[in-house]
Design an enzyme around this catalytic site. Sequence first.
Site, PDB file in Angstrom:
ATOM      1  N   GLU A   1       0.817  -1.211   0.000  1.00 26.71           N
ATOM      2  CA  GLU A   1       0.000   0.000   0.000  1.00 26.71           C
ATOM      3  C   GLU A   1       0.852   1.263   0.000  1.00 26.71           C
ATOM      4  O   GLU A   1       0.685   2.150  -0.830  1.00 26.71           O
ATOM      5  CB  GLU A   1      -0.925  -0.003   1.216  1.00 26.71           C
ATOM      6  CG  GLU A   1      -1.879   1.162   1.288  1.00 26.71           C
ATOM      7  CD  GLU A   1      -2.781   1.249   0.079  1.00 26.71           C
ATOM      8  OE1 GLU A   1      -3.701   0.421  -0.026  1.00 26.71           O
ATOM      9  OE2 GLU A   1      -2.541   2.110  -0.776  1.00 26.71           O
TER      10      GLU A   1
ATOM     11  N   ASP B   1       1.259   4.087  -2.960  1.00 32.22           N
ATOM     12  CA  ASP B   1       0.799   5.469  -2.801  1.00 32.22           C
ATOM     13  C   ASP B   1       1.859   6.474  -3.229  1.00 32.22           C
ATOM     14  O   ASP B   1       1.576   7.427  -3.968  1.00 32.22           O
ATOM     15  CB  ASP B   1       0.393   5.727  -1.346  1.00 32.22           C
ATOM     16  CG  ASP B   1      -0.909   5.052  -0.974  1.00 32.22           C
ATOM     17  OD1 ASP B   1      -1.684   4.713  -1.884  1.00 32.22           O
ATOM     18  OD2 ASP B   1      -1.162   4.873   0.235  1.00 32.22           O
TER      19      ASP B   1
ATOM     20  N   SER C   1      -6.979   1.797  -4.172  1.00 31.90           N
ATOM     21  CA  SER C   1      -5.846   2.354  -3.431  1.00 31.90           C
ATOM     22  C   SER C   1      -4.932   3.150  -4.343  1.00 31.90           C
ATOM     23  O   SER C   1      -4.241   4.063  -3.895  1.00 31.90           O
ATOM     24  CB  SER C   1      -5.036   1.226  -2.778  1.00 31.90           C
ATOM     25  OG  SER C   1      -5.780   0.581  -1.783  1.00 31.90           O
TER      26      SER C   1
END
Length: 671
Positions: free
Chosen positions: A310, A314, A588
């Site tokens: 994650e 990002d 995400s």
Amino acid sequence: MHFLFLSFIAAAVWGFAQARVVPASHLLHEKREHAGTGNWVKRARTAPHVKVPVRIGLRQNQYALSQAQQWLMNVSHPGSENYGQHWTQEDVINTFAPSDDSTVAVKEWLATALPSREITHTKNKAWLAFDATVQELENLVHAEYYEHHNGDRAMISCEKYHVPASVKEHIDYITPGVKGVHFESKDLKKRSRRPNQDGSGYASRNGRQPPQIRPAINTPLQQDQLDTCDQIITPACLQALYDFEPLPPNATISPNNSLGVFEEGDYYSQADLDSFFTNFTSYIPNGTHPVLDSIDGGMAPVVISLSGGESDLDFQLAIPVIYPQTTTLFQTDDTYYGLQLDPNVTGIFNTFLDAIDGSYCTYSAYGETGDDPILDPVYPDPNLPPPNGYQGQRQCGVYAPTNVISISYGEQEEDLPAYYQQRQCNEFLKLGLQGVSIFVASGDTGVGGLAGHGSANGCLRNGTVFSPTHPNSCPWLTNVGATKVYPGRTVYEPESAANDPAGHPYHNAFSSSGGFSNIFTVPDYQAFAVQTYFADHNPPYPYYNDGQYNTSDGLYNRNGRGIPDVAANGDNIAVYARGRLATQGGTSASAPIFAALVTRINEERISAGKGPIGFINPVLYQHPEILNDIVNGTNPGCGTSGFDAVPGWDPVTGLGTPNYPKMLSLFMSLP
């Protein structure tokens, strides 16, 4: 487990000796609705001499609450003469503070009942705080307090309590009360516990699955290569899709326009970032990294073997869009809570909101004052020693919110009490008043949820009712769904809604989450878009109203807030994770892409002497022409094909994906 015998005897004698008679001048204020508090076990009566911190939440300013949405629209709607005139944090605190009448009335009661006691009025004006023994507290509110235990955690609470009729209307909530407070004392029973996990591996935050990942099968030969974007999405693909160019590496930037990224229980590796920069964005020097705002022991970066899919994703998406603008990492919670080593602590975002708004630490709303004593982390952390266990006090107001915040975490509405979500939603509204834009990934499970959340298949009631996501159902956020460049398509053709069946190509199925909230109604700014969707593209499913799915045969809430608002690419995303090139899929990815482009627009506005955009939804719904409408795809789940992507707003991809030149032109034309 060990019992302190003298304390136990004292508590027992205290319990038998006292006959609790409630005077006629007092009224019941709160009573526990359900017998028991989840996994917490009721134990002995609390000893009378134990000192506890008492907090009295004053009733919120009802006028302010009734006007809050209108005030937000006043600074966010493009037709308002006050567009962009955002409030200061002090403005927000003063406006929403309880009335002076409430403060005076409760202080007078306390002065009479506890003479000479020092009473503190908290900075946000919402609480009166003091210390008292259990005996004093029981006499004050005519209640009986008991210990409750869950493993090594101890809490004090009562089944009901009373206040004078003259102050009842001025008090929202008292702690400890029906909802207890965590407490450590030598007079409370305690046992030690240590987690049996080492903290390694990818984190799955509550009801939201981590992004899907697989090894990359086709690596572009050149950084600007576009003919493989149907197989792997690189920064060059995003630039072509949304029509923007990288900023010059030496561009002059504002020092107050960093892009904030929330992370919890997942950590980036600098080595992974450097590998990505080297292979895809050579204009970004190795070593470029986010500024760390560590919240309650959050740590980053980590060694490459512990990095998470994650966080790496990002920053590898956001930094190339905005560089040389900066990113700020809000790494939240220590290892114990971040990795969910306590399965009972299922709350999310409260400690983050505490850190960027000190008033939220003591904010009373919907029967809850401050963080939830059961669902949220407790600091100092009694479970792990430092450095993995944070031993400081909970951080309140230690960081300023950035103009834009990207969040790729969440749960299902079903996972948390409505009051918990409503209190958070109020805070998101207040951040909007202050000019903060918050973008949240809509989720990756179509119209359903993860297996085991609500039912065996992740859907509600009997496994057929659609399951909305949290915090996405809050109307004061911008929710971002996912799109995809399908095989054989190019970046110059329209995208479609992301929808990958299990095994093709990821292990788990992935489709862009969307639907309608069971808690929040359709906000005014979205009403016309939702009405048009139902009028022109009515879904073929029975529905219910007001969130009452248990008493209906319907599958979705017809008058709920629609999710998502917008979309961006979220499939086959190039990412370096744990030293290897892979492709990932999930909303995400979509949230930081959209958030980064808005950060770029804020930079342009600031350079022109204007302020940040703030809450963006009213402008988007008034001007959907600045987005690329997505009209193909579905988000299946709960035994259905889900909803369809159609012309106009839809509960799959919202209003569509960014058209950066059109967005920039419109927002630069606004004051």
